[in-house]
Design a protein around this motif. Sequence first.
Motif, PDB file in Angstrom:
ATOM      1  N   ALA A   1       3.815   1.809   2.153  1.00  8.89           N
ATOM      2  CA  ALA A   1       5.026   2.808   1.946  1.00  8.89           C
ATOM      3  C   ALA A   1       4.387   3.957   1.760  1.00  8.89           C
ATOM      4  N   LEU A   2       5.472   4.952   2.251  1.00 14.06           N
ATOM      5  CA  LEU A   2       5.122   6.262   2.484  1.00 14.06           C
ATOM      6  C   LEU A   2       6.036   7.177   1.404  1.00 14.06           C
ATOM      7  N   THR A   3       5.309   8.110   0.441  1.00 13.75           N
ATOM      8  CA  THR A   3       6.103   9.070  -0.033  1.00 13.75           C
ATOM      9  C   THR A   3       5.793  10.399  -0.081  1.00 13.75           C
ATOM     10  N   ASN A   4       6.627  11.387   0.207  1.00  9.56           N
ATOM     11  CA  ASN A   4       6.569  12.789   0.478  1.00  9.56           C
ATOM     12  C   ASN A   4       5.421  13.089   1.805  1.00  9.56           C
TER      13      ASN A   4
ATOM     14  N   VAL B   1       0.787  -1.083   0.054  1.00  4.19           N
ATOM     15  CA  VAL B   1      -0.008  -0.063   0.057  1.00  4.19           C
ATOM     16  C   VAL B   1       0.857   1.269  -0.070  1.00  4.19           C
ATOM     17  N   THR B   2       0.682   2.089  -0.948  1.00  4.45           N
ATOM     18  CA  THR B   2       1.602   3.464  -1.218  1.00  4.45           C
ATOM     19  C   THR B   2       0.628   4.385  -0.812  1.00  4.45           C
ATOM     20  N   LEU B   3       1.310   5.325  -0.059  1.00  2.00           N
ATOM     21  CA  LEU B   3       0.631   6.452   0.387  1.00  2.00           C
ATOM     22  C   LEU B   3       1.129   7.821  -0.019  1.00  2.00           C
TER      23      LEU B   3
ATOM     24  N   ILE C   1       9.197  12.856   4.110  1.00  2.00           N
ATOM     25  CA  ILE C   1       9.449  11.439   4.611  1.00  2.00           C
ATOM     26  C   ILE C   1       8.945  10.488   3.464  1.00  2.00           C
ATOM     27  N   ASN C   2       9.900   9.596   3.138  1.00  2.00           N
ATOM     28  CA  ASN C   2       9.889   8.691   2.465  1.00  2.00           C
ATOM     29  C   ASN C   2      10.158   7.415   3.062  1.00  2.00           C
TER      30      ASN C   2
END
Length: 712
Positions: free
Chosen positions: A172-175, A106-108, A194-195
């Motif tokens: 997973a986290l991006t920006n 899961v990408t946020l 934060i990535n």
Amino acid sequence: MKKIALLISIPFIAIIAALLVLVLLVNPNDFKPLIKEQVEVQTGRQLTIDGDIEWRFFPSIGFSIGKTALSNPEGFATPDLVKFDNAILDLNVRPLFQHEINIGLVTLDGASFSLHTLKNGSTNLENLAPKKTSVENEVPVSKDSNVTVNANDTTPPSTNINDWKITLEGIALTNAEVLIQDDKAGSKTKLSDINLSLSQFSPGEWAHLAFDMKGDLGQQKISLAGKTDLNIATTLDAASLKQTEFTASYSDAVNKFDDITFTIDQFSFGEWANIKLIAKGKANELMVNSDSSFAVNVPKALDIIRIKSFQSTNNVTGKGLPNENVTAVIGFNTSFDLNKSLLKVEKLTLSAVETDFNGKASVELKDIPRVRFSLRSPNIDVDALLATLPKSDVEKTADTGKASSSNHSTSAPVKEQEPDLSTLKTLDVAGTIIIDQFKANNAKMQNVESVFSVNRGVLTLSKFHSDLYRGAIDMTATLDARKSTPSYTVKQSIKGVKVAPLLIDVMGESLIEGTGNIAINVSGKSLKPTALKQNLKGKVSINFSDGAVNGVNIPLLIRTTYAKIKGEKVNGSEEAEKTDFSALSADFYLSKGNATTKNIKMISPLLRIHGEGSAHYINETANMLIKTSIVGSLKGQGGKDINDLKDVTIPIRITGPWAKPKYKLEFDDVMQQKAKKEIDRGIEKLEEKYGDKIKDEKVKEAANKLLKGLFN
């Protein structure tokens, strides 16, 4: 050939068919009511999903969700606890055939988290819990679905809708960004950019984790990045790491570190892990280069954490340092007992500026940490250390400062203040320091041992001993800083010290020679420079033997002064400016800036000296009256004895500054004594000549007046 091609194409046809079935039969927006209701049930907060949930087929099969937010209660800094711009959920195709939706990564994107603490101590994480439901075993959640929630079920969420089972594997986290605000403490921290990515993981399997972020703490700016391989086990004590590396940077108004690296080769509970820490940067105009390494062992029981072979080399360069370049090396082994909150440091070594220490220490964590230590050094040369320090601007302008001070004598004096000793109230420290060879202000000591403690505002020097110039010095002292005005006591004993070598080493000259014994017992209040001297009180006793007072030759002073009075020619003398003695003693009583004495005694083959007076130790001036009696033979002009001064008390007045005292004979009193002696001698001669006639009182009175007139 056609059969082979058909056989090969079957899997692709099946996948395409499955995708068509998936798109035609499964509408992802059917899950929106379920997701909202389930989130509200589990958190008590409202979930907002803007736009539709859509299928995506490239680069992998999954869902995409638009802007989504989880609300905050009213009264907090941001309306949302968590929000994100876009979420992508990857799906595994094969489980779809078993009526399972297996969500992979899961990408946020653009996620935002806030943690806010109000002045009353409440936070936006409070009441973040499942809503209370009725006691019925099953509670309907949606009118449009067959989903039910078991009120007694505490297992991780695994949702069923229309006979579909949904599972989630990772995120997973991006920006992303995090806001931490504490109104009670008046602090605000913002982490941004934060990535984070975590490869697919399963218990017992290795997964790769990587992240980076930036932070804004007001005046402080930080950045952090890291990567590691981790093995997530079913229990914490079985988890492990390998190939771990973190890099960071830090800056504020005066400090800047762009290169901070922390690495771990591997970590598993119960095994030794090798760790390295490197930091390079600037701290207050000083360039710092630090390189540390050690091994750490964390047991599965989490009882005693051990560190061995800690070695840290720290090089600092810049103005204000010895030789503008200092390298300090520290090493030790240590253990920390979590149950007892006890830290022990063994094999402690410290080396810096040609000074070495070794020893051990312990710290017991309490309301006030209990620190105990024992240190030893083979040699400390304070003078050598100070010699490497650059000359300060204050020293460079000392002369000009004196000149300017005379020109501005009317300026307001600097107000003296008590030093801030409040830190002593927060300490419980006790220890021993032993120094084999010690040098300070060119004074040399051997076998120095000091035992002291600081306990909640009271500093106690229970023992200080040192060998000193063939003698020894012992001292005890206390400093009580529990009140706004500190008080102190000092007891010191110096025995058998060769005074001349000591004074020559310290002052460059010796005002007195001999073997000295000094006893000091003083006390006082206040540590302000002036008040310290004014409030000092107590007693100082001195006792010297087989020595001399340099700077004055009392026998020579008496002879030359007496010769001038008699009108005799005074020739120069090559005699040394010193007065020998076999014993010299005195008791000085200190009070209100003055040291007074009434029992100065000095014994020599020629003289007997008794003295009294005072020494003002604020102005460093003296006013002493030394009464000298001649008991031997003082050779006068032509080598003749001055016998007519024998048994006459000769007063000598000592005045002026301690550094350059003035000596003056008060011969008025001497001549009166001599006249009385001559009168008595004349009367004795008259009695011998005239016998009983001179015993007549009138005759005797007339003779006395005549003789007195001759000597006045």
